[in-house]
Design a protein around this motif. Structure first.
Motif, PDB file in Angstrom:
ATOM      1  N   HIS A  95      -6.789  -0.276  11.508  1.00 33.33           N
ATOM      2  CA  HIS A  95      -6.383  -1.101  12.674  1.00 33.33           C
ATOM      3  C   HIS A  95      -7.572  -2.859  12.300  1.00 33.33           C
ATOM      4  N   HIS A  96      -8.794  -2.419  11.299  1.00 28.20           N
ATOM      5  CA  HIS A  96      -8.951  -3.548  11.162  1.00 28.20           C
ATOM      6  C   HIS A  96      -7.639  -4.501  10.951  1.00 28.20           C
ATOM      7  N   ALA A  97      -6.837  -3.632  10.266  1.00 33.45           N
ATOM      8  CA  ALA A  97      -5.726  -4.681   9.009  1.00 33.45           C
ATOM      9  C   ALA A  97      -4.772  -5.090  10.232  1.00 33.45           C
ATOM     10  N   GLU A  98      -4.319  -4.452  11.133  1.00 33.64           N
ATOM     11  CA  GLU A  98      -3.854  -5.009  12.490  1.00 33.64           C
ATOM     12  C   GLU A  98      -4.056  -6.050  12.827  1.00 33.64           C
ATOM     13  N   VAL A  99      -5.418  -6.355  13.654  1.00 33.61           N
ATOM     14  CA  VAL A  99      -6.117  -7.321  14.151  1.00 33.61           C
ATOM     15  C   VAL A  99      -6.263  -8.481  13.648  1.00 33.61           C
ATOM     16  N   ALA A 100      -6.354  -8.100  11.536  1.00 28.81           N
ATOM     17  CA  ALA A 100      -6.572  -8.959  10.824  1.00 28.81           C
ATOM     18  C   ALA A 100      -5.485 -10.007  11.404  1.00 28.81           C
ATOM     19  N   ARG A 101      -4.316  -9.295  11.164  1.00 31.42           N
ATOM     20  CA  ARG A 101      -2.304  -9.945  11.282  1.00 31.42           C
ATOM     21  C   ARG A 101      -2.368 -10.487  12.155  1.00 31.42           C
ATOM     22  N   GLN A 102      -3.347  -9.957  13.466  1.00 32.11           N
ATOM     23  CA  GLN A 102      -2.897 -10.631  14.864  1.00 32.11           C
ATOM     24  C   GLN A 102      -3.467 -12.094  15.275  1.00 32.11           C
ATOM     25  N   ASN A 103      -4.424 -11.767  14.126  1.00 27.75           N
ATOM     26  CA  ASN A 103      -5.525 -13.219  13.628  1.00 27.75           C
ATOM     27  C   ASN A 103      -4.697 -13.812  13.267  1.00 27.75           C
ATOM     28  N   ILE A 104      -4.151 -13.603  11.868  1.00 24.44           N
ATOM     29  CA  ILE A 104      -3.367 -13.949  11.350  1.00 24.44           C
ATOM     30  C   ILE A 104      -2.338 -15.176  11.560  1.00 24.44           C
ATOM     31  N   ARG A 105      -1.777 -14.549  12.436  1.00 28.46           N
ATOM     32  CA  ARG A 105      -0.624 -15.119  13.286  1.00 28.46           C
ATOM     33  C   ARG A 105      -0.903 -16.120  14.119  1.00 28.46           C
ATOM     34  N   VAL A 106      -2.295 -16.198  15.125  1.00 31.33           N
ATOM     35  CA  VAL A 106      -2.891 -16.960  15.614  1.00 31.33           C
ATOM     36  C   VAL A 106      -2.837 -18.557  14.859  1.00 31.33           C
ATOM     37  N   ALA A 107      -3.793 -18.157  14.169  1.00 34.98           N
ATOM     38  CA  ALA A 107      -3.869 -19.146  12.934  1.00 34.98           C
ATOM     39  C   ALA A 107      -2.795 -19.445  12.139  1.00 34.98           C
ATOM     40  N   GLN A 108      -1.369 -19.169  12.113  1.00 32.67           N
ATOM     41  CA  GLN A 108      -0.548 -19.193  11.635  1.00 32.67           C
ATOM     42  C   GLN A 108      -0.502 -19.575   9.846  1.00 32.67           C
ATOM     43  N   LEU A 109      -0.993 -18.391   9.760  1.00 32.26           N
ATOM     44  CA  LEU A 109      -0.761 -18.701   8.711  1.00 32.26           C
ATOM     45  C   LEU A 109      -0.636 -17.341   7.354  1.00 32.26           C
ATOM     46  N   GLU A 110       0.182 -16.961   8.653  1.00 36.36           N
ATOM     47  CA  GLU A 110       1.111 -15.993   7.561  1.00 36.36           C
ATOM     48  C   GLU A 110       2.093 -16.232   6.158  1.00 36.36           C
ATOM     49  N   GLU A 111       1.832 -17.396   6.225  1.00 38.02           N
ATOM     50  CA  GLU A 111       2.715 -17.598   4.532  1.00 38.02           C
ATOM     51  C   GLU A 111       1.971 -17.504   3.843  1.00 38.02           C
ATOM     52  N   ARG A 112       0.415 -17.766   4.616  1.00 32.76           N
ATOM     53  CA  ARG A 112      -0.384 -17.464   3.142  1.00 32.76           C
ATOM     54  C   ARG A 112      -1.035 -16.853   2.553  1.00 32.76           C
ATOM     55  N   ILE A 113      -1.057 -15.870   3.377  1.00 32.22           N
ATOM     56  CA  ILE A 113      -2.374 -14.455   3.529  1.00 32.22           C
ATOM     57  C   ILE A 113      -1.222 -13.317   3.849  1.00 32.22           C
ATOM     58  N   GLU A 114      -1.213 -12.808   2.320  1.00 33.30           N
ATOM     59  CA  GLU A 114      -1.229 -11.551   2.707  1.00 33.30           C
ATOM     60  C   GLU A 114      -2.072 -10.722   2.218  1.00 33.30           C
ATOM     61  N   VAL A 115      -2.322  -9.284   3.155  1.00 32.77           N
ATOM     62  CA  VAL A 115      -3.465  -8.149   3.985  1.00 32.77           C
ATOM     63  C   VAL A 115      -2.513  -6.908   3.547  1.00 32.77           C
ATOM     64  N   ARG A 116      -3.006  -6.317   2.383  1.00 32.91           N
ATOM     65  CA  ARG A 116      -2.916  -4.961   1.956  1.00 32.91           C
ATOM     66  C   ARG A 116      -3.830  -4.127   2.352  1.00 32.91           C
ATOM     67  N   VAL A 117      -3.221  -3.107   2.942  1.00 31.07           N
ATOM     68  CA  VAL A 117      -4.052  -1.660   3.747  1.00 31.07           C
ATOM     69  C   VAL A 117      -3.751  -0.832   2.722  1.00 31.07           C
ATOM     70  N   GLY A 118      -5.632   0.014   2.267  1.00 27.64           N
ATOM     71  CA  GLY A 118      -5.820   0.918   1.686  1.00 27.64           C
ATOM     72  C   GLY A 118      -7.071   0.732   1.224  1.00 27.64           C
ATOM     73  N   ASP A 119      -7.012   1.960   0.658  1.00 27.41           N
ATOM     74  CA  ASP A 119      -8.617   1.769  -0.437  1.00 27.41           C
ATOM     75  C   ASP A 119      -8.573   0.425  -0.857  1.00 27.41           C
ATOM     76  N   ALA A 120      -9.571  -0.137  -1.504  1.00 26.07           N
ATOM     77  CA  ALA A 120      -9.524  -1.372  -2.371  1.00 26.07           C
ATOM     78  C   ALA A 120      -8.935  -0.947  -4.196  1.00 26.07           C
ATOM     79  N   LEU A 121      -9.740   0.139  -4.490  1.00 23.77           N
ATOM     80  CA  LEU A 121      -9.544   1.166  -5.365  1.00 23.77           C
ATOM     81  C   LEU A 121      -8.359   0.885  -5.615  1.00 23.77           C
ATOM     82  N   ASP A 122      -7.667   1.802  -5.096  1.00 29.41           N
ATOM     83  CA  ASP A 122      -6.137   2.150  -5.031  1.00 29.41           C
ATOM     84  C   ASP A 122      -5.212   0.529  -5.102  1.00 29.41           C
ATOM     85  N   GLN A 123      -4.966  -0.147  -3.711  1.00 30.20           N
ATOM     86  CA  GLN A 123      -4.398  -1.029  -4.130  1.00 30.20           C
ATOM     87  C   GLN A 123      -4.933  -1.995  -5.428  1.00 30.20           C
TER      88      GLN A 123
END
Ligand SMILES: C[S@@+](CC[C@H](N)C(=O)[O-])C[C@H]1O[C@@H](n2cnc3c(N)ncnc32)[C@H](O)[C@@H]1O
Length: 223
Positions: A95-123
């Motif tokens: 859910h946090h990641a989905e909201v983050a993606r919405q916000n990144i779209r609003v900021a028009q930064l989709e090209e520069r930000i990659e959101v990876r979802v999952g436990d950070a240690l696994d990622q």
């Protein structure tokens, strides 16, 4: 403490009014986070600006963030990047990641930000297997009990000159209590102690007060 908190907040507001122009996108991000029920545990505007300034001073082009929430800090950092720069940000909660993606779209930064979802240690493990290149700037701001592991991973993805920042390491001064049972305090104590033993990193802690209370961050450079 309550009276002091009031002063810290007023000082933050005063200095932010002077030095940090109102920004419709960042304000929309915070309001979107609130509407989506995210906890208000993002960095403050002054801290976001500090991250941005440090990235500009360093000339960092590749940033790793551990702990995205609604991407408030991510957007501050991504805006400091050169044209070809990139932020990879790791978030456990879909859910946090989905909201983050919405916000990144609003900021028009989709090209520069990659959101990876999952436990950070696994990622981080997956990123190593994928051969992801090293980062110039690493911001650790997720679950504090895992901070010692995140430090090891940060060093794995570092090169000489990489800046590593770990947020919330003071915790209202609880960091000095060796008997504190809170796993977050134990996490930041172990993190700082581990950092002190790493000859590859030279670091210092800055205590902070402001709208987010009394806390602080550790700032280091990898040699
Ligand atoms: C303090 S918030 C991040 C705030 C954000 N950096 C900002 O300033 O806008 C911490 C985030 O880390 C996430 N988190 C907690 N445990 C995690 C884990 N094991 N792996 C990845 N993210 C995690 C939480 O879901 C939360 O969104």
């Amino acid at each position: 403490m309550k009276e002091q908190q009031n002063t810290w907040e007023q000082v933050d507001r005063y200095t932010e009014e002077l030095l940090i122009p109102h920004d419709e996108v960042l304000e929309a991000v915070l309001s979107n986070n609130q509407q989506a029920g995210l906890p208000a545990i993002d960095v403050s505007p002054s801290q976001g600006k500090l991250l941005q300034l440090l990235i500009q001073m360093k000339g960092a082009a590749r940033i790793l963030e551990i702990g995205t929430l609604g991407a408030y800090s991510t957007i501050w950092m991504a805006r400091a990047l050169p044209q070809e720069g990139k932020v990879v940000t790791l978030e456990l909660d879909p859910h946090h990641a989905e909201v983050a993606r919405q916000n990144i779209r609003v900021a028009q930064l989709e090209e520069r930000i990659e959101v990876r979802v999952g436990d950070a240690l696994d990622q981080l493990d997956a990123m190593k297997k994928e051969g992801v290149s090293s980062f110039d700037f690493i911001f650790i701001d997720a679950d504090k009990p895992n901070n010692p592991h995140y430090l090891e991973w940060a060093l794995e993805f570092a090169h000489p000159g990489t800046v590593i920042i770990g947020d919330n390491v003071i915790r209202e001064g609880k960091v000095i209590d060796e008997h504190e049972a809170d796993p977050r305090v134990i996490g930041v104590r172990t993190f700082l102690e581990l950092m002190s033993k790493k000859s590859r990193i030279s670091a210092t802690v800055v205590q902070t007060v402001g709208v987010k209370g009394y806390d602080g961050f550790v700032l280091g450079i990898v040699n």
